[in-house]
Design a protein around this motif. Structure first.
Motif, mmCIF file in Angstrom:
data_model
loop_
_atom_site.group_PDB
_atom_site.id
_atom_site.type_symbol
_atom_site.label_atom_id
_atom_site.label_comp_id
_atom_site.label_asym_id
_atom_site.label_seq_id
_atom_site.Cartn_x
_atom_site.Cartn_y
_atom_site.Cartn_z
ATOM 1 N N ASP A 1 -2.264 6.556 2.332
ATOM 2 C CA ASP A 1 -3.998 7.346 2.023
ATOM 3 C C ASP A 1 -4.654 6.058 1.727
ATOM 4 O OD1 ASP A 1 -6.169 8.511 1.098
ATOM 5 O OD2 ASP A 1 -4.447 9.971 -0.124
ATOM 6 N N GLY B 1 0.707 2.288 4.966
ATOM 7 C CA GLY B 1 0.828 3.073 3.478
ATOM 8 C C GLY B 1 0.358 4.716 4.424
ATOM 9 N N ASP C 1 -7.333 6.075 0.158
ATOM 10 C CA ASP C 1 -7.500 6.362 -1.638
ATOM 11 C C ASP C 1 -6.733 6.044 -2.226
ATOM 12 O OD1 ASP C 1 -9.568 7.870 -0.738
ATOM 13 O OD2 ASP C 1 -8.281 9.699 -1.339
ATOM 14 N N ARG C 2 -5.559 5.120 -1.643
ATOM 15 C CA ARG C 2 -4.104 4.466 -2.730
ATOM 16 C C ARG C 2 -4.271 3.439 -2.089
ATOM 17 N NH1 ARG C 2 1.220 7.319 -2.465
ATOM 18 N NH2 ARG C 2 1.317 5.962 -3.763
ATOM 19 N N ALA C 3 -5.479 2.674 -2.096
ATOM 20 C CA ALA C 3 -5.328 1.546 -1.041
ATOM 21 C C ALA C 3 -5.562 0.014 -1.899
ATOM 22 C CB ALA C 3 -6.521 1.214 0.368
ATOM 23 N N GLY C 4 -5.885 0.740 -3.538
ATOM 24 C CA GLY C 4 -6.291 -0.627 -5.149
ATOM 25 C C GLY C 4 -6.887 -1.387 -4.228
ATOM 26 N N ASN D 1 0.791 -1.111 0.383
ATOM 27 C CA ASN D 1 -0.225 -0.151 -0.069
ATOM 28 C C ASN D 1 0.504 1.396 0.031
ATOM 29 O OD1 ASN D 1 -2.913 -0.772 0.214
ATOM 30 N ND2 ASN D 1 -2.274 -1.868 1.932
ATOM 31 N N HIS D 2 3.114 1.194 -0.717
ATOM 32 C CA HIS D 2 2.776 2.329 -0.467
ATOM 33 C C HIS D 2 3.526 2.976 0.591
ATOM 34 C CE1 HIS D 2 1.240 2.238 -4.667
ATOM 35 N NE2 HIS D 2 0.535 2.161 -4.246
ATOM 36 N N ASP E 1 2.064 -5.421 -6.056
ATOM 37 C CA ASP E 1 1.518 -4.119 -5.525
ATOM 38 C C ASP E 1 -0.161 -4.751 -5.310
ATOM 39 O OD1 ASP E 1 1.741 -0.660 -6.778
ATOM 40 O OD2 ASP E 1 0.006 -2.179 -7.411
ATOM 41 N N ASN E 2 -0.575 -3.020 -4.373
ATOM 42 C CA ASN E 2 -2.091 -3.473 -4.242
ATOM 43 C C ASN E 2 -3.127 -3.035 -5.263
ATOM 44 O OD1 ASN E 2 -1.972 -0.704 -5.627
ATOM 45 N ND2 ASN E 2 -2.357 0.153 -2.644
ATOM 46 N N GLU E 3 -2.651 -2.655 -6.840
ATOM 47 C CA GLU E 3 -3.664 -3.058 -7.680
ATOM 48 C C GLU E 3 -3.847 -4.160 -8.232
ATOM 49 O OE1 GLU E 3 -5.856 -1.123 -8.835
ATOM 50 O OE2 GLU E 3 -4.974 0.313 -7.889
#
Length: 187
Positions: free
Chosen positions: A52, A50, A54-57, A9-10, A32-34
């Protein structure tokens, strides 16, 4: 050999989570979470920290696999939100050395830790209300819910970072999660 995949999750410590697992002799990769869960073979998953939500894919999709999941920091918050809990800003904010009081000595994830365990944690955001089916397993003076578990669904979360050297018994958290994954794969 047990295989645990870290969903990235970056977070700044994600690479350390993969390394901590490998250092324990666990077969581990970071994805990668995508990445769709259907493309990942594993006995269990770690949802990394991570910056945010919103970036949890596609991280939430890993909760539907029926495999054990350990959420770390943002990963724990994502689990809480997905199952109806509440996440909000912490009063403390940034990273700090925190003493967590373990509340459930029988918990498969954190029960083996010392009753008071020093950890490294960020509290910019934190779980404010547990989702249904979860119990609080750890607390501190800084945060009411430092860890949580739903043993029926094998879903676990820690607000702190077990992968960093500042956390006293971080290795034990990963060893305990490996045991949860092994037991679940035997069922």
């Amino acid at each position: 050999m047990t295989r645990i995949v870290v969903v990235d999750n970056h977070g700044q410590f994600t690479h350390l989570e993969g390394r901590a697992l490998r250092d324990l002799g666990i077969d581990s990769d970071i994805v990668d979470n995508e990445t769709p869960p259907s493309e990942v073979e594993a006995d269990g998953f770690v949802l990394s920290g991570g910056p945010d939500m919103d970036r949890a894919g596609r991280s939430a999709e890993y909760l539907e696999t029926g495999k054990p999941v350990l959420g770390i920091c943002l990963g724990m918050q994502l689990i809480a939100e997905e199952f109806g809990g509440t996440v909000g800003s912490g009063e403390y904010g940034g990273y700090a050395d925190v003493t967590v009081r373990i509340e459930d000595p029988d918990d498969p994830l954190v029960g083996s830790l010392a009753p008071e365990t020093r950890v490294w944690a960020s509290h910019a955001d934190e779980v404010k209300e547990l989702p249904e089916g979860f119990v609080r397993t750890g607390t501190s003076d800084v945060c009411g819910i430092e860890s949580m578990s739903d043993t029926d669904r094998n879903l676990y979360g820690v607000q702190w970072h077990p992968e960093v050297a500042h956390t006293e018994e971080g290795e034990a958290v990963f060893e305990n999660f490996r045991d949860v994954c092994e037991q679940a794969s035997d069922e």
